[in-house]
Structures are given as C-alpha cells and as structure tokens.
Motif scaffolding. Structure first.
Motif, PDB file in Angstrom:
ATOM      1  N   CYS A 122      37.617  -6.504 -36.951  1.00  0.00           N
ATOM      2  CA  CYS A 122      38.662  -6.239 -36.112  1.00  0.00           C
ATOM      3  C   CYS A 122      38.359  -5.382 -35.216  1.00  0.00           C
ATOM      4  CB  CYS A 122      39.881  -5.373 -36.774  1.00  0.00           C
ATOM      5  SG  CYS A 122      39.413  -3.557 -37.563  1.00  0.00           S
ATOM      6  N   ILE A 123      38.774  -4.724 -34.163  1.00  0.00           N
ATOM      7  CA  ILE A 123      38.347  -4.036 -32.898  1.00  0.00           C
ATOM      8  C   ILE A 123      37.873  -2.739 -33.381  1.00  0.00           C
ATOM      9  CG2 ILE A 123      40.478  -2.760 -32.240  1.00  0.00           C
ATOM     10  CD1 ILE A 123      37.728  -4.368 -29.924  1.00  0.00           C
ATOM     11  N   GLY A 124      38.237  -2.202 -34.559  1.00  0.00           N
ATOM     12  CA  GLY A 124      37.833  -0.920 -35.289  1.00  0.00           C
ATOM     13  C   GLY A 124      38.272   0.508 -34.159  1.00  0.00           C
ATOM     14  N   ASN A 125      37.497   1.284 -34.645  1.00  0.00           N
ATOM     15  CA  ASN A 125      37.746   2.466 -33.942  1.00  0.00           C
ATOM     16  C   ASN A 125      37.273   2.885 -32.567  1.00  0.00           C
ATOM     17  OD1 ASN A 125      35.007   3.346 -34.440  1.00  0.00           O
ATOM     18  ND2 ASN A 125      35.044   4.808 -35.890  1.00  0.00           N
ATOM     19  N   VAL A 126      36.393   1.713 -32.005  1.00  0.00           N
ATOM     20  CA  VAL A 126      36.180   1.786 -30.871  1.00  0.00           C
ATOM     21  C   VAL A 126      37.249   1.523 -29.859  1.00  0.00           C
ATOM     22  CG1 VAL A 126      33.740   0.652 -31.325  1.00  0.00           C
ATOM     23  CG2 VAL A 126      35.788  -0.761 -30.550  1.00  0.00           C
ATOM     24  N   VAL A 133      36.408   3.357 -38.694  1.00  0.00           N
ATOM     25  CA  VAL A 133      34.981   2.998 -38.584  1.00  0.00           C
ATOM     26  C   VAL A 133      34.703   1.960 -37.401  1.00  0.00           C
ATOM     27  CG1 VAL A 133      34.238   3.378 -41.103  1.00  0.00           C
ATOM     28  CG2 VAL A 133      34.966   1.260 -40.104  1.00  0.00           C
ATOM     29  N   ASN A 134      33.530   1.852 -36.854  1.00  0.00           N
ATOM     30  CA  ASN A 134      33.026   1.098 -35.947  1.00  0.00           C
ATOM     31  C   ASN A 134      32.664  -0.187 -36.608  1.00  0.00           C
ATOM     32  OD1 ASN A 134      31.628  -0.320 -34.138  1.00  0.00           O
ATOM     33  ND2 ASN A 134      30.873   1.478 -33.003  1.00  0.00           N
ATOM     34  N   CYS A 160      40.401  -0.064 -41.176  1.00  0.00           N
ATOM     35  CA  CYS A 160      41.174   0.816 -41.873  1.00  0.00           C
ATOM     36  C   CYS A 160      42.005  -0.045 -42.984  1.00  0.00           C
ATOM     37  CB  CYS A 160      42.200   1.571 -41.094  1.00  0.00           C
ATOM     38  SG  CYS A 160      43.494   0.608 -40.418  1.00  0.00           S
ATOM     39  N   PRO A 161      42.659   0.593 -44.029  1.00  0.00           N
ATOM     40  CA  PRO A 161      43.452  -0.124 -44.898  1.00  0.00           C
ATOM     41  C   PRO A 161      44.606  -0.928 -44.455  1.00  0.00           C
ATOM     42  CG  PRO A 161      42.967   2.212 -45.775  1.00  0.00           C
ATOM     43  CD  PRO A 161      42.719   2.071 -44.360  1.00  0.00           C
TER      44      PRO A 161
END
Length: 357
Positions: A122-126, A133-134, A160-161
C-alpha cells in the motif's frame, strides 16, 4: 493458427498464455507498487508497438500488456532491459544472481524467472495518515531477498492493521504496527481515544473516573488510531518500528483461507532474517526440485513446526517479538455423495487441529 510453443518456458519469462493462439500477456514487476513516472512512457511504447494498445493494472500491482505475439517476444525482451535494470536496481536486486547463485543474467532475454511474485505494498506512511511504516522501503528490501528465484512466494506489505493490501490473504504478509506511548501530562480526558478504539479497533481503552484512559495492552493491535484522534498528542507512536507477520493465507478456487499470525511485534531485522531463509525452506520442502507451488502450500506440506524451525534458523528475535507456538488451520470438507435433501447436521466438520493444514 497452431504454434509449437513451450508454454512453460514462456511463462517463466513472465508471459501469460492467452485464449488467442500465439498471443501472450507480459507481466512487468513493480516492486512495492511504486515506479518512476518516466517508465510509463515505456509502457505506452510496449502497448502500442507490440501489444493491442492496452495495459492492465495487475492484481499484484504489475503492468500487464495484452496481445503480444509470440514471434515478438524476443524483441520485447530486448526493449524492457532498461526497465528491468532500472526498477530492480532501485530495489537493490543484483540481476547477475539467480536464486542466490552466481549465474549470468542475459540482459536481452527479459525476466529470468516468474518467481517470486511481485511484492505488493500500500502507499504506507509516505502519504497515508494511518500508515505506521514506509511500505515501499520494506517491499524493496523484500524484493532483494526473494527475486529472482525459481521458488514461489506471494508477499504483501500493509502499512497498518487496516490491511488495505490484504496481507492476511497471501503466503507471507507483513503489517506495520506501532507501540503506542502515553503522555498523561498532555491528556485532557476528552475520551476521543476511548471512543475510536471502541468503534474501530480492539476496545483496549476504557475511561476512568479521573478521565485518564486505561489500557489493556494484551490485545492492542498497534493500529495507531488513538494517536490519530488525540487532540493534544497524549498518544504517540514509538519511533521503533514493529511488524506483524501473517503466513499461509491464500485465494483460489479449491482451498482459500485467511492467514494466521506467525510473528507479532517483530523488528524489521527479524522479518528480513526470516525472509532470507525462504528459498532455503522452499528448496527443502520441494526436495530441491522447483515447481510452481506457492508458499502456503509448502507450509502445509512441511508442517508448521518444521517451517518455524527453518524460517527462524539463525534469526535473533528482538525482545518484544512473539512467535506462534502452534498454528492450526481447518479446511472445509465436502462429501461427493452429499444430497441437497440431507439435514444440515450431515455436513462434516473440518479435520481439526493438524500442523500440516
């Protein structure tokens, strides 16, 4: 038009057979689901020059080009050299090595192998406010460990969950989770964290007479929702990154199932250490004879206890990491002579607890 084509060899080269005789679909890897936009120019060229003018966003975040003629595959392979060297190089993959052995990769022969499958993320924390997380960074590190390989694994990374990327439905799913720190001096007792945990998480927070939330740490999933909704920053994510690893999930027409938690609160070093053992485990489970069989089936074949022994061999667990003592799956059984008139209690139950299922 009939053609004498080795479908297995073409498939290993990342071309999928079409319903049209002599036509194939090229699947180009996109490690972590993100590539530089400049590569889309190459995608347009492939689709227009050799394909049918279209490309499909593959379910595993690949770029798929339909309508490629068998006789054009060699030319296409030469053209995508720059793409392969660029995207895989950015993920840290040494294309001169196949399955960890120093074998020469022919730069003009396209992909050397279809395994492992494209590592998705997924796109994650960016970008995502829920991301812990990245995910792209993690996916590229995984790519370096599992590709190229003649052994197959489907690996998904979710930030994330919420698990938007369906880590629960693949061979080896990685989910970013967070240890949450509480700063009572910042808390104003508004109760927003308790409400959001009750509504969208695991209800581990509860109110107290003085307004300061109480937490039952046993069932916290590390989702970070309390952090998102706290107006004063009383909840914060611990800077140390943690992961949950799910194994054995899969789709499919015969034995689909959700995966089970293998590791919880694992460090990135532990996750990558386990994946570094994947090819060794796969080779052992297949008697060193590579075949197109994905990871969940290999875990079934070997049994969970043997899988755990081999996949954690040499891996030093971080102090917080929890490892599943035992994992049991229960498959649905069907009777071939089942009658639609039979009462519901005639349906047989699953096989019960077995390490190999």
């Amino acid at each position: 038009m009939n053609k004498d084509i080795n479908i297995g060899a073409v498939r290993k080269n990342c071309y999928r057979q079409s319903k049209v005789d002599g036509e194939f679909m090229l699947q180009m890897r996109v490690p972590g689901g993100v590539i530089k936009a400049e590569y889309l120019k190459m995608a347009a060229e492939i689709a227009d020059r050799w394909g049918d003018g279209n490309f499909h966003m593959g379910t595993r975040q690949t770029l798929d080009f339909t309508g490629i003629k068998y006789e054009d595959i060699d030319e296409v392979n030469k053209y995508i050299r720059t793409y392969i060297e660029g995207t895989e190089g950015e993920a840290g993959v040494d294309m001169d090595k196949v399955a960890g052995k120093p074998e020469q990769w022919d730069p003009e022969a396209g992909y050397p192998t279809i395994g492992a499958r494209n590592v998705t993320a997924c796109i994650g924390n960016v970008h995502c406010i829920c991301g812990n997380v990245n995910t792209q960074d993690v996916a590229k590190k995984v790519e370096k460990l599992v590709f190229p390989s003649n052994y197959h694994i489907k690996c998904n990374v979710s930030g994330c969950p919420n698990d938007c990327n369906k880590a629960n439905m693949c061979d080896f799913g990685i989910i970013g989770i967070a240890k949450i720190d509480f700063h009572p001096e910042r808390c104003i007792g508004c109760g927003k964290c308790v409400a959001v945990c009750k509504h969208g998480a695991t209800r581990v927070l509860s109110g107290t007479p003085n307004g300061i939330p109480a937490k039952d740490d046993c069932c916290c999933t590390g989702c970070g929702e309390c952090v998102r909704f706290c107006p004063t920053g009383a909840w914060t994510r611990n800077p140390k990154k943690f992961y949950r690893v799910i194994i054995g999930g899969r789709t499919g027409r015969q034995t689909p199932r959700a995966g089970k938690v293998f590791l919880n609160w694992a460090s990135e070093e532990v996750v990558m250490g386990a994946l570094a053992n994947w090819q060794k485990f796969s080779a052992w489970a297949l008697d060193y004879k590579p075949m197109y069989l994905h990871g969940g089936h290999l875990i079934d074949r070997a049994g969970y206890m043997k899988f755990k022994e081999m996949i954690l061999d040499g891996v030093k667990l971080n102090p917080e990491c929890l490892v599943a003592e035992r994992i049991n799956w229960s498959e649905t059984e069907y009777r071939s002579n089942f009658s639609v008139k039979a009462p519901a209690d005639h349906l047989t139950a699953g096989p019960g607890s077995q390490d190999s299922h």
